[in-house]
Design an enzyme around this catalytic site. Structure first.
Site, PDB file in Angstrom:
ATOM      1  N   ASP A   1     -11.665   2.287   3.823  1.00  0.00           N
ATOM      2  CA  ASP A   1     -11.802   0.829   3.755  1.00  0.00           C
ATOM      3  C   ASP A   1     -13.247   0.420   3.490  1.00  0.00           C
ATOM      4  OD1 ASP A   1      -9.797  -1.037   3.703  1.00  0.00           O
ATOM      5  OD2 ASP A   1      -9.459  -1.057   5.864  1.00  0.00           O
TER       6      ASP A   1
ATOM      7  N   GLN B   1      -5.100  -1.552   9.774  1.00  0.00           N
ATOM      8  CA  GLN B   1      -4.881  -2.857   9.145  1.00  0.00           C
ATOM      9  C   GLN B   1      -5.431  -3.985  10.006  1.00  0.00           C
ATOM     10  OE1 GLN B   1      -3.563  -3.498   6.034  1.00  0.00           O
ATOM     11  NE2 GLN B   1      -4.177  -5.608   6.461  1.00  0.00           N
TER      12      GLN B   1
ATOM     13  N   LYS C   1       0.837  -1.206   0.000  1.00  0.00           N
ATOM     14  CA  LYS C   1       0.000   0.000   0.000  1.00  0.00           C
ATOM     15  C   LYS C   1       0.868   1.252   0.000  1.00  0.00           C
ATOM     16  CE  LYS C   1      -3.740  -2.401   2.385  1.00  0.00           C
ATOM     17  NZ  LYS C   1      -4.344  -2.733   3.685  1.00  0.00           N
TER      18      LYS C   1
END
Length: 294
Positions: A120, A97, A53
């Site tokens: 997200d 995460q 990422k």
């Protein structure tokens, strides 16, 4: 039958190229898309994902900061960090995460992130807007699947689509994207899961199968009809003594067994995987662009 290989790397590159022009426009107006990534613990897969990422953000000119913390981080400290990031106007997107260490409450963390920075697409507000067909951040992997379908002109409209897997990250948002009254949607969708008595009875009727079960060879050639499109979201590490690393990465579908029967299929790796990161970048840019409309 010669199967069309649905290359996620190609689609991801196309998405990123389009983002570069959008980012340039934002920067010309003094806005640098910015993403805060919070990584707690030492999960090896999480570290790999976060590095990828970070690399994608750097390539595109997105400002991205990875904040790493020990696995012993408390819920209160993590909550305060999220509150600080919510209030920090510098960041347009926040990503914590997953998975988190077991003592941390993932649902509490997801709900703590501001819906305005929920790149997200996991916050209940984002999920609710998706169900209602409203503009919102969409979970990155399902959004990436939709981009693959659009890029290769595979229109689900009027088709029977079977999704194997009912997770909040893939299965459920995938369902909600596909049945909407919208372009590249309007499908008749069935979700199969661990309590489905005969998954093959459903997949044999499907024009498109999206498999996200988290188990190798969940979908095999005897479970589908000729000409089906298979989207394989899974990625599994299996022992393979013939490789230098001692393992191979495979999806949830029996790729080799399905090749002669499908009309199109995503490979693993190189299929849906690259799209997840590309769509995270896209969501971050979208979030930054919303400043202009305020």
């Amino acid at each position: 039958m010669s199967a069309l290989i649905l290359c996620g790397k190609t689609v991801s590159k196309n998405v990123k190229n389009n983002l570069k022009s959008e980012i340039a426009i934002l920067k010309a107006k003094g806005i640098v898309p910015s993403l805060a990534v919070v990584l707690v613990g030492d999960n090896p897969a999480s570290h790999v994902y976060v590095r990828n990422k970070q690399k994608a953000a750097e390539e595109l000119g997105i400002y991205s900061v990875t904040m790493q913390y020990d696995a012993s981080m408390s819920q209160d400290v993590l909550n305060r960090l999220i509150d600080e990031l919510n209030a920090d106007e510098h960041f347009h997107g926040i990503l914590v995460q997953l998975p988190l260490p077991k003592h941390l409450n993932e649902n509490e963390v997801i709900q703590r992130i501001s819906p305005d920075k929920d790149v997200d697409g996991f916050h209940p507000v984002s999920v609710g807007k998706l169900v209602l067909g409203q503009d919102t951040f969409v979970s990155c992997t399902p959004a990436g699947v939709m981009e693959i379908l659009k890029f290769y002109n595979i229109d689900p409209s009027g088709k029977n689509v079977v999704i194997i897997g009912r997770s909040n990250i893939v299965g459920k948002p995938m369902l909600n994207l596909l049945y909407q009254k919208a372009t590249y949607a309007n499908a008749t969708v069935t979700i199969c899961h661990t309590r489905t008595k005969d998954i093959a009875a459903h997949t044999k009727q499907a024009d498109i199968v999206i498999v996200a079960a988290g188990r190798p060879h969940t979908l095999t050639a005897d479970m589908v009809k000729e000409g089906v499109v298979v989207i394989d979201v899974g990625i599994n590490r299996i022992e393979d003594p013939t490789t230098e690393k001692g393992y191979s990465l495979v999806g949830d579908a029996d790729y080799e067994g399905l090749l002669s029967k499908v009309s199109a299929i995503t490979p693993v790796p190189g299929g849906v995987g690259p799209m997840t990161i590309a769509m995270l970048m896209k969501n971050t840019v979208i979030s930054a662009g919303r400043i202009l409309s305020k």
